[in-house]
Scaffold this motif. Sequence first.
Motif, PDB file in Angstrom:
ATOM      1  N   ILE A   1       0.848  -1.178   0.000  1.00  0.00           N
ATOM      2  CA  ILE A   1       0.000   0.000   0.000  1.00  0.00           C
ATOM      3  C   ILE A   1       0.893   1.240   0.000  1.00  0.00           C
ATOM      4  CG2 ILE A   1      -1.984  -1.107   1.092  1.00  0.00           C
ATOM      5  CD1 ILE A   1      -1.155   0.236   3.713  1.00  0.00           C
ATOM      6  N   VAL A   2       0.328   2.362  -0.417  1.00  0.00           N
ATOM      7  CA  VAL A   2       1.084   3.599  -0.557  1.00  0.00           C
ATOM      8  C   VAL A   2       0.491   4.652   0.368  1.00  0.00           C
ATOM      9  CG1 VAL A   2       1.753   5.423  -2.178  1.00  0.00           C
ATOM     10  CG2 VAL A   2       1.640   3.042  -2.957  1.00  0.00           C
ATOM     11  N   ALA A   3       1.370   5.343   1.085  1.00  0.00           N
ATOM     12  CA  ALA A   3       0.949   6.433   1.963  1.00  0.00           C
ATOM     13  C   ALA A   3       1.629   7.721   1.519  1.00  0.00           C
ATOM     14  CB  ALA A   3       1.323   6.116   3.408  1.00  0.00           C
ATOM     15  N   CYS A   4       0.870   8.808   1.449  1.00  0.00           N
ATOM     16  CA  CYS A   4       1.416  10.134   1.133  1.00  0.00           C
ATOM     17  C   CYS A   4       1.130  11.038   2.319  1.00  0.00           C
ATOM     18  CB  CYS A   4       0.748  10.719  -0.107  1.00  0.00           C
ATOM     19  SG  CYS A   4       1.168   9.861  -1.602  1.00  0.00           S
ATOM     20  N   LEU A   5       2.183  11.649   2.831  1.00  0.00           N
ATOM     21  CA  LEU A   5       2.032  12.483   4.002  1.00  0.00           C
ATOM     22  C   LEU A   5       3.006  13.640   3.989  1.00  0.00           C
ATOM     23  CD1 LEU A   5       3.905  10.847   6.884  1.00  0.00           C
ATOM     24  CD2 LEU A   5       3.240   9.441   4.955  1.00  0.00           C
ATOM     25  N   GLN A   6       2.633  14.670   4.724  1.00  0.00           N
ATOM     26  CA  GLN A   6       3.465  15.860   4.837  1.00  0.00           C
ATOM     27  C   GLN A   6       4.873  15.448   5.260  1.00  0.00           C
ATOM     28  OE1 GLN A   6       1.549  19.178   6.887  1.00  0.00           O
ATOM     29  NE2 GLN A   6       3.463  19.497   7.987  1.00  0.00           N
TER      30      GLN A   6
ATOM     31  N   MET B   1       3.297   4.261 -10.808  1.00  0.00           N
ATOM     32  CA  MET B   1       4.036   3.073 -10.354  1.00  0.00           C
ATOM     33  C   MET B   1       3.804   1.933 -11.335  1.00  0.00           C
ATOM     34  SD  MET B   1       3.663   2.933  -6.239  1.00  0.00           S
ATOM     35  CE  MET B   1       4.315   4.238  -5.208  1.00  0.00           C
ATOM     36  N   LYS B   2       4.625   0.894 -11.231  1.00  0.00           N
ATOM     37  CA  LYS B   2       4.509  -0.256 -12.136  1.00  0.00           C
ATOM     38  C   LYS B   2       3.094  -0.819 -12.149  1.00  0.00           C
ATOM     39  CE  LYS B   2       9.120  -2.266 -12.248  1.00  0.00           C
ATOM     40  NZ  LYS B   2       9.891  -3.469 -11.896  1.00  0.00           N
ATOM     41  N   LYS B   3       2.451  -0.835 -10.993  1.00  0.00           N
ATOM     42  CA  LYS B   3       1.044  -1.250 -10.933  1.00  0.00           C
ATOM     43  C   LYS B   3       0.347  -0.397  -9.893  1.00  0.00           C
ATOM     44  CE  LYS B   3      -0.168  -4.946  -8.476  1.00  0.00           C
ATOM     45  NZ  LYS B   3      -0.388  -6.193  -7.835  1.00  0.00           N
ATOM     46  N   HIS B   4      -0.970  -0.457  -9.900  1.00  0.00           N
ATOM     47  CA  HIS B   4      -1.733   0.362  -8.965  1.00  0.00           C
ATOM     48  C   HIS B   4      -1.792  -0.325  -7.607  1.00  0.00           C
ATOM     49  CE1 HIS B   4      -4.563   2.730  -6.920  1.00  0.00           C
ATOM     50  NE2 HIS B   4      -5.666   2.294  -7.431  1.00  0.00           N
ATOM     51  N   PHE B   5      -1.478   0.445  -6.568  1.00  0.00           N
ATOM     52  CA  PHE B   5      -1.605  -0.039  -5.195  1.00  0.00           C
ATOM     53  C   PHE B   5      -2.605   0.855  -4.471  1.00  0.00           C
ATOM     54  CE2 PHE B   5       2.826  -0.945  -6.435  1.00  0.00           C
ATOM     55  CZ  PHE B   5       2.793  -2.329  -6.348  1.00  0.00           C
TER      56      PHE B   5
ATOM     57  N   ALA C   1      -5.608  12.653  -5.336  1.00  0.00           N
ATOM     58  CA  ALA C   1      -6.479  11.619  -4.777  1.00  0.00           C
ATOM     59  C   ALA C   1      -7.311  10.949  -5.868  1.00  0.00           C
ATOM     60  CB  ALA C   1      -7.390  12.222  -3.707  1.00  0.00           C
ATOM     61  N   ALA C   2      -7.811  11.737  -6.815  1.00  0.00           N
ATOM     62  CA  ALA C   2      -8.632  11.176  -7.894  1.00  0.00           C
ATOM     63  C   ALA C   2      -7.809  10.244  -8.780  1.00  0.00           C
ATOM     64  CB  ALA C   2      -9.250  12.294  -8.726  1.00  0.00           C
ATOM     65  N   VAL C   3      -6.616  10.681  -9.163  1.00  0.00           N
ATOM     66  CA  VAL C   3      -5.782   9.881 -10.074  1.00  0.00           C
ATOM     67  C   VAL C   3      -5.337   8.577  -9.418  1.00  0.00           C
ATOM     68  CG1 VAL C   3      -3.586   9.825 -11.324  1.00  0.00           C
ATOM     69  CG2 VAL C   3      -4.955  11.884 -11.338  1.00  0.00           C
ATOM     70  N   THR C   4      -4.986   8.639  -8.129  1.00  0.00           N
ATOM     71  CA  THR C   4      -4.479   7.444  -7.448  1.00  0.00           C
ATOM     72  C   THR C   4      -5.595   6.635  -6.798  1.00  0.00           C
ATOM     73  OG1 THR C   4      -4.084   8.734  -5.431  1.00  0.00           O
ATOM     74  CG2 THR C   4      -2.226   8.496  -6.976  1.00  0.00           C
ATOM     75  N   GLU C   5      -6.841   7.126  -6.939  1.00  0.00           N
ATOM     76  CA  GLU C   5      -7.998   6.494  -6.292  1.00  0.00           C
ATOM     77  C   GLU C   5      -7.755   6.366  -4.794  1.00  0.00           C
ATOM     78  OE1 GLU C   5      -8.963   2.836  -8.365  1.00  0.00           O
ATOM     79  OE2 GLU C   5      -8.512   3.792 -10.287  1.00  0.00           O
ATOM     80  N   ALA C   6      -7.169   7.408  -4.224  1.00  0.00           N
ATOM     81  CA  ALA C   6      -6.745   7.368  -2.827  1.00  0.00           C
ATOM     82  C   ALA C   6      -7.888   7.626  -1.865  1.00  0.00           C
ATOM     83  CB  ALA C   6      -5.644   8.402  -2.591  1.00  0.00           C
ATOM     84  N   GLN C   7      -7.701   7.103  -0.683  1.00  0.00           N
ATOM     85  CA  GLN C   7      -8.575   7.403   0.431  1.00  0.00           C
ATOM     86  C   GLN C   7      -7.891   8.519   1.230  1.00  0.00           C
ATOM     87  OE1 GLN C   7      -9.726   3.938   2.669  1.00  0.00           O
ATOM     88  NE2 GLN C   7     -10.362   5.148   4.442  1.00  0.00           N
TER      89      GLN C   7
END
Length: 157
Positions: free
Chosen positions: A59-64, A107-111, A144-150
């Motif tokens: 899974i991928v996390a994006c944070l400050q 990324m190589k695949k979507h996570f 968020a839209a592109v990565t389908e992120a929560q």
Amino acid sequence: MSSKTNAARVLDGLKIPYEIKEYAVDPLNLDAVHVANSVSEPIERVYKTIVCTADHEYIVACLQGDLNLDLKALAHICGAKRCELMDLKDLQKVTGYVRGGCSPLGMKKHFRTFIDEKALTQEKIYVSAGVRGKQIALAPKDLAAVTEAQICKITYD
């Protein structure tokens, strides 16, 4: 002009506006605080991308960039028993990216991706463009839209 990164190509394909900021790379200091200083942006706008293992998935996390990832909160949110940082030796094989140049885009695949809720307080945030020395600035809602992120709380100070 230098070539486009996978992350930029993804945004181009979806016609999402962004800008690229280049900076000099210090291979001994790849942290987000250094990147923020290098691109002359406040750390509240510069986000780091952390790849984790949650049970048996990545899974991928994006944070400050100056905050810490709350692994227990992330595990709870994604429904895993536990969540751990990915072993860095596996990063390029799994994502296609290297440390200091890991983008949540292309990324190589979507996570499954999780963006800390503080991102929504910014008009735009910076994430790696997929190579060291380049950052992509875009609206957090577009990321968020592109990565389908929560969007959720995954940090502590």
